[in-house]
Design an enzyme around this catalytic site. Structure first.
Site, mmCIF file in Angstrom:
data_model
loop_
_atom_site.group_PDB
_atom_site.id
_atom_site.type_symbol
_atom_site.label_atom_id
_atom_site.label_comp_id
_atom_site.label_asym_id
_atom_site.label_seq_id
_atom_site.Cartn_x
_atom_site.Cartn_y
_atom_site.Cartn_z
ATOM 1 C CG ASP A 61 -34.085 38.968 57.837
ATOM 2 O OD1 ASP A 61 -35.302 38.419 58.188
ATOM 3 O OD2 ASP A 61 -33.364 38.300 56.955
ATOM 4 C CG ASN B 279 -29.121 27.464 60.413
ATOM 5 O OD1 ASN B 279 -28.063 27.596 61.497
ATOM 6 N ND2 ASN B 279 -29.937 28.223 60.593
ATOM 7 C CG ASP C 284 -27.965 28.563 67.896
ATOM 8 O OD1 ASP C 284 -28.847 28.698 67.061
ATOM 9 O OD2 ASP C 284 -28.267 27.566 68.736
ATOM 10 C CD GLU D 242 -33.288 35.319 59.288
ATOM 11 O OE1 GLU D 242 -34.373 35.353 59.831
ATOM 12 O OE2 GLU D 242 -33.106 35.700 58.164
#
Ligand code: GH3
Ligand code: MG
Ligand code: MG
Length: 420
Positions: A302, A310, A319, A345
Site C-alpha cells: 500500500d 493527490n 493516476d 493505492e
C-alpha cells in the site's frame, strides 16, 4: 416424359416412314432420321441425340459399325437395335456392344414405346442426379465455411472455394496433387485443440474425443501473418463412408471474447490484473498448493500517504503515480507471479512455489526500489508491505494474514516489510 432427342436410322423406306411418325410423338426435342450408318453418324455428331434407334443391316455402314464409332465419343449413349431374324450374326455383335435393347422386326409399336419410356426415365434420373450434383457443388462453394470431404481411406475428395482460397490453390486437381493437410497449419495457442501428430488425418479422430464446444482450432494464414480460429464440425456419412469436415471461422468472436475477458479481468488504469482476477486465481492457487503440498505466498503493498500526492499534485498526477508504481513492480517479478491492483493505492502479489523467506526477500527488494525511484513530476514515495504464506500454525486465510501484516507495517511507521 423427358424432353428427348432421338436419332432413327433405317434403310427400308416403308419402315422408316411408318416409325418416323410414331417416334415423332416421343422425340419432343427433335427427331433425326437417317437412311444408313454414314448419314446416321453425321446426324449424331450434329445433333447429339439422347437415344439412338437403329437398324443393323444397312448399306455403306452397318448399325453396328456406326454405334461403335458413336461409342468412341459417347460411351453411355442408349442404343436400341431393330433387327430381323435372319441377322443373327449381327445380333451376337450387338450383344457384345452392350446395347440397351433390341427389337425384332416387324416392330411392335407398343414394345418400342415401352423401351423409349424406360430409357427416357433413366435419362431423367441421370439428369436429376447431375443437376443435384451441380447444386450441391454450388451450395458447398457458397458456404462461408471451409469444407473438406474425405473418403473412407481419409484421402481428400473435395475442398470448397473457401478451402481452395485458404490454401491458395486454383483448382481441385491441384488440391489433390498437393494433398493438403489441415493439421500442418494448426497453431498451438490458448486453449485451442492441437494434435499429437501434425502429419496425416489422425487429428480428426483425436479432436472428436473432446466435448463439441472444445473442438476449436487455430490455423495460420497462407502468408503466415495471421491466425484464424475455427469451430470444427465433423460428419461421417454412413452410406458412402465419407467424412465431411466443416470449419466455421470464429476469429472475430474469439477476438471479442478475449477483449471482453480482458475488460473483465484487467484494471483499466494500471493494466495490472484486477481484484476479480485475483480472487479467481487465489482460490485456484490455494487449493493447488494445499493439494500438492507446494509453497504459496502473498505480498500486500500500500502506497504511504498517497492522499498527500493527490492533494498536492492533483488526481491526474496521482493516476500517473499509480501506473508508475504498477510498472515498477511488474518489471521486478517472475512471469508466473500474479500481480493485481486490489483497489485504490493497494496492490497484491501472489507468488506460487515461494516460501516466506523468498516472499520477504522480494518485498524488501520492491520496497527499496520504490523508495529510491523518481516518479514523474519528481515525486518520491514509499510503500508498506505485508507478507504471508499458506499453512503454518494458524488456520487463517492467506489474505487476512497479509492484511494484518500490512496493518502492522503502517502502525510501525510505514516504508517497511512485515512478515506475518
Ligand atoms: P496510508 O499511508 O495510511 O495508506 O495513507 P494513504 O493516504 O495512502 O491512505 P488513504 O486510504 O487514507 O488514502 C488513499 C488515497 O488514495 C485516497 C484516494 O483518493 C486515493 N486513491 C484511490 N484510488 C485512486 C485512484 O485511482 N487515483 C488516484 N489519483 N487516487 C486514488
Ligand atoms: Mg495508502
Ligand atoms: Mg490504502
Amino acid at each position: 416424359m423427358e424432353n428427348i432427342k432421338i436419332l432413327f436410322v433405317e434403310d427400308d423406306e416403308g419402315i422408316r416412314e411408318e416409325l418416323a411418325s410414331f417416334l415423332g410423338r416421343y422425340a419432343k426435342a427433335g427427331l433425326y432420321i437417317a437412311k444408313d450408318g454414314v448419314e446416321g453418324l453425321t446426324l449424331f455428331h450434329r445433333h447429339q441425340p439422347d437415344i439412338v434407334i437403329s437398324d443393323i443391316k444397312m448399306p455403306k455402314m452397318t448399325g453396328i459399325e456406326m454405334v461403335k464409332k458413336i461409342r468412341e465419343t459417347d460411351p453411355d449413349i442408349p442404343v436400341v437395335f431393330t433387327t430381323a431374324h435372319s441377322d443373327s450374326a449381327y445380333f451376337m455383335e450387338a450383344i457384345e456392344l452392350q446395347v440397351d435393347s433390341y427389337l425384332l422386326k416387324p416392330i411392335e409399336l407398343k414394345q418400342l414405346r415401352r423401351k423409349i419410356k424406360k430409357i427416357a426415365k433413366e435419362l431423367a434420373l441421370r439428369r436429376a442426379y447431375e443437376s443435384q450434383k451441380i447444386i450441391m457443388n454450388e451450395i458447398a462453394h457458397l458456404q462461408g465455411n471451409l469444407l473438406v470431404v474425405f473418403d473412407k481411406a481419409f484421402d481428400l475428395l473435395f475442398l470448397n472455394e473457401v478451402g481452395l482460397d485458404f490454401w491458395g490453390i486454383a483448382s481441385m486437381d491441384e488440391a489433390l496433387a498437393k494433398n493438403v493437410m489441415i493439421a500442418e497449419r494448426m497453431v498451438k495457442e490458448n486453449d485451442y485443440f492441437y494434435p499429437s501428430e501434425v502429419k496425416g488425418r489422425s487429428w480428426i479422430n483425436e479432436i472428436q474425443t473432446l466435448d463439441p464446444h472444445k473442438r476449436i482450432i487455430a490455423l495460420r494464414s497462407l502468408d503466415g501473418e495471421s491466425v484464424h480460429a475455427y469451430i470444427v464440425d465433423i460428419t461421417h456419412v454412413e452410406e458412402s463412408q465419407h467424412t465431411i469436415v466443416a470449419l466455421s471461422e470464429i476469429t472475430k468472436i474469439e477476438e471479442e471474447r478475449s477483449s471482453y475477458q480482458k475488460r473483465v479481468y484487467i484494471d483499466d488504469l494500471t493494466q495490472a490484473y484486477n481484484r476479480a482476477m485475483f480472487d479467481k486465481e487465489l482460490e485456484i492457487a490455494v487449493k493447488k498448493a494445499l493439494k500438492e503440498g507446494a509453497e504459496l505466498s502473498m505480498i500486500l503493498l500500500d502506497i504511504d500517504h498517497f492522499k498527500h500526492v493527490n492533494d498536492k499534485y492533483g488526481h491526474m498526477t496521482g493516476d500517473e503515480i499509480l501506473i508508475g508504481v504498477s510498472d515498477l513492480v511488474k518489471s521486478n517479478i517472475r512471469t508466473h507471479d500474479l500481480f493485481a491492483r486490489w483497489g485504490g493505492e493497494e496492490f497484491v502479489l501472489l507468488l506460487p512455489d515461494t516460501g516466506l523467506k523468498g516472499a520477504r526477500k522480494l518485498a524488501v527488494n520492491l520496497r527499496k526500489r520504490i523508495a529510491s525511484h523518481i516518479f514523474p513530476h519528481d515525486i518520491s514515495l514509499t510503500c508498506s508491505f505485508g507478507v504471508a504464506t499458506v499453512g503454518g500454525r494458524e488456520d487463517m486465510c492467506l489474505f487476512k494474514k497479509a492484511d494484518e501484516a500490512l496493518y502492522e507495517a503502517k502502525l510501525q511507521g510505514r516504508n517497511r516489510v512485515i512478515v506475518h
